[in-house]
Design an enzyme around this catalytic site. Sequence first.
Site, PDB file in Angstrom:
ATOM      1  N   ARG A  62       0.849  -1.184   0.000  1.00  9.33           N
ATOM      2  CA  ARG A  62       0.000   0.000   0.000  1.00  9.33           C
ATOM      3  C   ARG A  62       0.886   1.235   0.000  1.00  9.33           C
ATOM      4  NH1 ARG A  62      -2.789   2.837   4.737  1.00  9.33           N
ATOM      5  NH2 ARG A  62      -3.724   4.548   3.587  1.00  9.33           N
ATOM      6  N   HIS A  90      -2.118  10.955   1.146  1.00  9.83           N
ATOM      7  CA  HIS A  90      -1.683  10.623   2.495  1.00  9.83           C
ATOM      8  C   HIS A  90      -1.000  11.860   3.091  1.00  9.83           C
ATOM      9  CE1 HIS A  90      -0.542   7.038   5.233  1.00  9.83           C
ATOM     10  NE2 HIS A  90      -0.361   8.156   5.918  1.00  9.83           N
ATOM     11  N   GLU A 130      -6.968   8.545   6.408  1.00 10.81           N
ATOM     12  CA  GLU A 130      -7.245   9.110   7.721  1.00 10.81           C
ATOM     13  C   GLU A 130      -7.642  10.593   7.733  1.00 10.81           C
ATOM     14  OE1 GLU A 130      -4.499   6.205  10.519  1.00 10.81           O
ATOM     15  OE2 GLU A 130      -3.777   8.227  10.088  1.00 10.81           O
ATOM     16  N   ASN A 147      -7.580   1.630   9.939  1.00  8.63           N
ATOM     17  CA  ASN A 147      -6.253   1.789  10.527  1.00  8.63           C
ATOM     18  C   ASN A 147      -6.417   1.710  12.047  1.00  8.63           C
ATOM     19  OD1 ASN A 147      -5.605   2.325   7.887  1.00  8.63           O
ATOM     20  ND2 ASN A 147      -4.902   4.412   8.228  1.00  8.63           N
ATOM     21  N   TYR A 199      -4.596   0.811  15.742  1.00 11.08           N
ATOM     22  CA  TYR A 199      -3.391   0.597  16.531  1.00 11.08           C
ATOM     23  C   TYR A 199      -3.697   0.283  17.996  1.00 11.08           C
ATOM     24  CZ  TYR A 199      -0.840   2.599  12.578  1.00 11.08           C
ATOM     25  OH  TYR A 199      -0.310   2.834  11.340  1.00 11.08           O
TER      26      TYR A 199
END
Length: 455
Positions: free
Chosen positions: A77, A121, A166, A301, A303
């Site tokens: 990616r 991004h 994001e 995404n 974490y």
Amino acid sequence: MDTNPFKPDFTWGAAAASYQIEGAAHADDKGLSVWDIFCQQPGKVAGGDNGVVACDHYHRSIDDVQLMSEIGLQAYRLSISWPRVLPAGVGTVNQEGLDFYDRLVDCLLSHNIQPWVTLFHWDYPYDLYCRGGWLNRDSADWFADYTQVIVDKLSDRVQHWIPQNEPQCFIGLGHQQGEHAPGLKLSLREMLLAAHHSFLAHGKSVQVIRDRAQLPPTIGTALVGIVAIPATDSPADIEAARKATLSVKAKNCWNNTWFADPILRGEYPADGLQLFREHLPEISAEDLKTMHQPLDFYGLNIYQGYTVTAKPNGGYTFVSPAVGAPRTTMDWPITPEALYWGPKFIHERYQLPIAITENGMANSDWVHHDGQVHDPQRIDFLKGYLGAFGDAIASGIPAKGYFLWSIMDNFEWAYGYQKRFGIIHVDYGTQQRTLKDSAHWYKQVIASQGEVLRR
């Protein structure tokens, strides 16, 4: 589990972002991004670091892809630097910049690595920022035009597309909290307007991909997954965690539904509309129709997560982590269950297959005296999170794939080069790459299609 939940069509990959690894910030007529300018402001980035050189991936991409191949990646990616391709953000195409991505895609495919392309991004063109950036409604059309340039060049080989990474971060951290580029601390009304325009941009980008892609496209998201974990397996705690995950609780960007509902359901969530009611931009039916384009997967995404427990009145309360609970060097709690409950709650609401588009940890890594990088903490972290994702899949959640963040150590935004997320160690002085123990372990995971996780 009696059978391996990771089926043969499950994709194993890793991810990175253009500004974080490419370097060559001023090479070959590349335009400036907001991150180029942000890094020039004293005190904004730890150590006064910047992405001028980063991992020099722009000049070392062939060698880097070879390392990806050694690890056995099935997909990579990557993101494309908008101002590298369109230095002014619109108008004249920089052929050298576009050719870099053209060569990169060919190199990946020659190593049987599928490119999953993220169009944005965070490295927004500085020239367009000077014209209002995401506060300017024209940003949606600027982004659509940029999308067309990339799709026309690469879609004869690229099938997987993600318009934006994001938005909670590039809007929240960049436009409300001022911690990321462009470093703004906007009013709530302006922040919501910028977010609205980013949703429009997403929708128009999807329209362009659907209309112009030469190969049948697979399009999805890469949204921050903000996950509440139930304190127990009781129905009350599970329902409390579901509500917490799928609600808008504060006047900021740290939620799932304000950023997912418009593009996946064609509406803003009711609780958010109520919370933000005095600060809302104009929301037209036509805008919502543009935002709401068909998608093929929900990219998460994830974490970390936080734990909640049910209150007697039907609400919930946060459960503080135990004293001394494990944390990464980002000071994020280690909560593998987030990769079970996040995909579960999100799939229940949006009914799309789930891809984990980022997951990983920052660790204290260095090259040891034996020339190797030993990172057992990362291996243990990944084994726990992947095990939880496997449990989610086994429970019936459809899954597209998993992308480890990140393929290599890189410029970690406002943290500069202080945090290492990679499974490949980078010596920033020499640009020497060293596969960490976690890279060798991940190679085994991929080769066994996840079977090694059960041992």
